[in-house]
Design a protein around this motif. Structure first.
Motif: not given
Length: 144
Positions: A24-26, A29
């Motif tokens: 999960d590296t964004g 978003e």
């Protein structure tokens, strides 16, 4: 922690129905903010390691850590699940996938600490763009 990430990634990659398993590296978003990012195929399982609390033992040279990691299962919800739509199977499928993710990870013994991953928290929320996220947080222990 890198070894634990690889172990969890490989466990989740074996869960039928998940299109993407990644760190999960964004990504979610970034997608919502219109930032440049590679496309996310859904359902996606994203893994993020959070804080680790360390304490020393055996003198001061060796440490044990207790921490958490989160698995976010993101699903698109373009299906119609309102009452009377006749498409309840989509909601049931998302719930069974969430349960499969949990069953795949919870209680698995870490390759690095030889202790199990245990779920400590979960929540569900929606993001713009009809994305539903099933977030599950697990505790782990490690030594360095």
């Amino acid at each position: 922690m890198e070894q634990d990430f690889i172990q969890i990634r490989d466990i989740l990659a074996a869960v039928s129905g998940i299109s993407l398993v990644d760190e999960d590296t964004g990504q979610l978003e970034a997608m919502l903010n219109g930032e440049e990012s590679y496309p996310i195929p859904f359902p996606a399982a994203l893994i993020l390691f959070g804080e680790t609390d360390w304490r020393s033992f055996n003198g001061e040279t060796k440490q044990k850590g207790t921490g958490t990691f989160t698995v976010r299962l993101a699903c698109d919800c373009y299906d119609d699940t309102h009452a009377g739509a006749g498409q309840d199977s989509y909601a049931e499928l998302r719930q069974s996938l969430r349960k499969a993710v949990h069953q795949a990870v919870n209680g698995v013994v870490s390759d690095t600490s030889h202790r199990p991953f245990i779920r400590v928290k979960s929540r569900t929320y929606s993001l713009p763009g009809r994305i539903k996220v099933y977030e599950q947080e697990y505790s782990y222990q490690t030594e360095e």
